[in-house]
Scaffold this active site. Structure first.
Site, mmCIF file in Angstrom:
data_model
loop_
_atom_site.group_PDB
_atom_site.id
_atom_site.type_symbol
_atom_site.label_atom_id
_atom_site.label_comp_id
_atom_site.label_asym_id
_atom_site.label_seq_id
_atom_site.Cartn_x
_atom_site.Cartn_y
_atom_site.Cartn_z
ATOM 1 C CG ASP A 145 -1.845 0.569 1.156
ATOM 2 O OD1 ASP A 145 -1.651 1.111 0.091
ATOM 3 O OD2 ASP A 145 -2.640 0.868 2.131
ATOM 4 C CG ASN A 167 -7.856 -2.047 -4.847
ATOM 5 O OD1 ASN A 167 -6.920 -2.851 -5.470
ATOM 6 N ND2 ASN A 167 -8.088 -1.081 -4.714
HETATM 7 C C1 IPE Z 1 -5.147 -2.247 -0.181
HETATM 8 O O1 IPE Z 1 -4.905 -1.518 -0.213
HETATM 9 C C2 IPE Z 1 -5.401 -3.864 -1.682
HETATM 10 C C3 IPE Z 1 -4.057 -3.460 -2.102
HETATM 11 C C4 IPE Z 1 -2.584 -3.546 -1.519
HETATM 12 C C5 IPE Z 1 -4.610 -4.212 -3.513
HETATM 13 P P1 IPE Z 1 -6.061 -0.111 -0.596
HETATM 14 O O2 IPE Z 1 -5.868 0.885 -0.947
HETATM 15 O O3 IPE Z 1 -7.295 -0.689 -1.458
HETATM 16 O O4 IPE Z 1 -6.882 -0.469 0.816
HETATM 17 P P2 IPE Z 1 -7.329 0.542 1.978
HETATM 18 O O5 IPE Z 1 -8.792 1.367 1.024
HETATM 19 O O6 IPE Z 1 -6.807 1.510 1.603
HETATM 20 O O7 IPE Z 1 -8.632 -0.074 2.517
HETATM 21 C C1 IPE Z 2 -1.687 0.070 -3.238
HETATM 22 O O1 IPE Z 2 -1.803 1.976 -3.579
HETATM 23 C C2 IPE Z 2 -2.172 -0.513 -4.912
HETATM 24 C C3 IPE Z 2 -3.077 -1.069 -4.348
HETATM 25 C C4 IPE Z 2 -3.633 -1.151 -4.123
HETATM 26 C C5 IPE Z 2 -3.244 -1.240 -6.319
HETATM 27 P P1 IPE Z 2 -2.660 2.604 -2.929
HETATM 28 O O2 IPE Z 2 -3.322 3.315 -4.973
HETATM 29 O O3 IPE Z 2 -3.806 2.012 -2.341
HETATM 30 O O4 IPE Z 2 -2.413 3.661 -2.484
HETATM 31 P P2 IPE Z 2 -2.812 4.695 -1.611
HETATM 32 O O5 IPE Z 2 -3.170 3.854 -0.516
HETATM 33 O O6 IPE Z 2 -3.492 5.767 -2.184
HETATM 34 O O7 IPE Z 2 -1.557 5.272 -1.162
HETATM 35 MG MG MG Z 3 -4.217 2.741 -0.657
#
Ligand code: IPE
Ligand code: IPE
Ligand code: MG
Length: 247
Positions: free
Chosen positions: A27, A75
């Protein structure tokens, strides 16, 4: 849960006490990009370099299973442009890493809703999984369109269907049978779960499988996550006492 490790000394790992399975919630790509006034997509691109680093490190030190949460069922709700960019990146990764995986004896696997992925991603995935099917040095498991609840729903549907058709008796339903109907049926439960970028939540990842997994949350954003920090977390894992409910 723990905070970021501080030691900068070279990490001495006990090779007899390595986790068999490490799972990572990757993340913080978006925040990494935002801090630099870049597009979120640039964060995902940088994040895919970290994937390469961590896969290589696991292979080198001998961790048999690495599961990476790359795309959740939730996602799909992100803006279409971001979803598309992530799918393009994924396809590129699957193609560009194929040769290295074959050469390094790495087997690629996936857990999640394969049928929801775009055809081109599915093809690249199929090709890489087929090319690495016999590889035994390490298992790289990508969680793609993965959700723990969706996985459990699917398991219940399969099991009830089998009961209905008389293939299994209701009395035969136990923990082992449930595990055998999840995507992870032939993958051991994770010993260690790492989440980058500080969020203290599971976000629908491996709900059944993490019952006794050691959790580690670091503040570091995924694109900044390094081999050194990873090794430090493994060291921290080795110092933990796992009781599994016993004394
Ligand atoms: C979790 O991250 C999913 C992945 C790393 C693929 P998200 O960014 O989607 O999760 P939330 O929204 O912080 O719970
Ligand atoms: C994790 O990074 C990647 C995926 C969930 C695909 P994020 O895109 O969730 O990054 P933040 O949480 O917005 O920083
Ligand atoms: Mg995230």
């Amino acid at each position: 849960m723990n905070s970021s490790p501080s030691s900068s000394n070279p990490v001495e790992l006990d090779t007899t006490k390595l986790p068999t399975h490490v799972a990572i919630i990757m993340d913080g790509n978006g925040r990494w990009a935002k801090k630099r006034l870049l597009n979120r997509i640039n964060g995902h691109e940088k994040g895919s370099e970290t994937v390469r680093t961590i896969v290589r490190t696991c292979r080198k030190i001998g961790i048999p299973y690495l599961t990476l949460y790359a795309f959740s069922t939730e996602n799909w709700q992100r803006p279409k442009t971001e979803v598309e960019a992530l799918m393009v990146l994924l396809k590129k990764f699957l193609q560009s890493e194929r040769k290295e995986m074959v050469e390094n004896n790495i087997r690629l696997r996936m857990i999640g809703q394969l049928d929801r992925l775009p055809t081109k991603v599915r093809q690249a995935l199929d090709q890489t999984m087929t090319a690495t099917r016999e590889k035994t040095g390490m298992n790289l498991v990508l969680a793609l369109s993965y959700g723990g609840r969706a996985e459990i729903v699917r398991m219940v549907q399969e099991v009830t269907e089998k009961i209905k058709r008389g293939i299994i008796e209701p009395e035969a339903v136990d923990e082992g049978l449930i595990s055998d109907h999840l995507y992870t049926r032939d993958i051991p439960d994770p010993d260690l779960l790492i989440r980058t970028s500080g969020e203290m939540r599971i976000s629908n990842f491996l709900l059944w499988q993490i019952a006794y997994t050691e959790l580690f949350v670091t503040q570091t954003l995924w694109p900044d996550f390094s081999k050194e920090e990873f090794l430090q977390i493994l060291k921290d894992f080795q110092d933990r006492v796992r009781r599994f409910g016993a004394v």
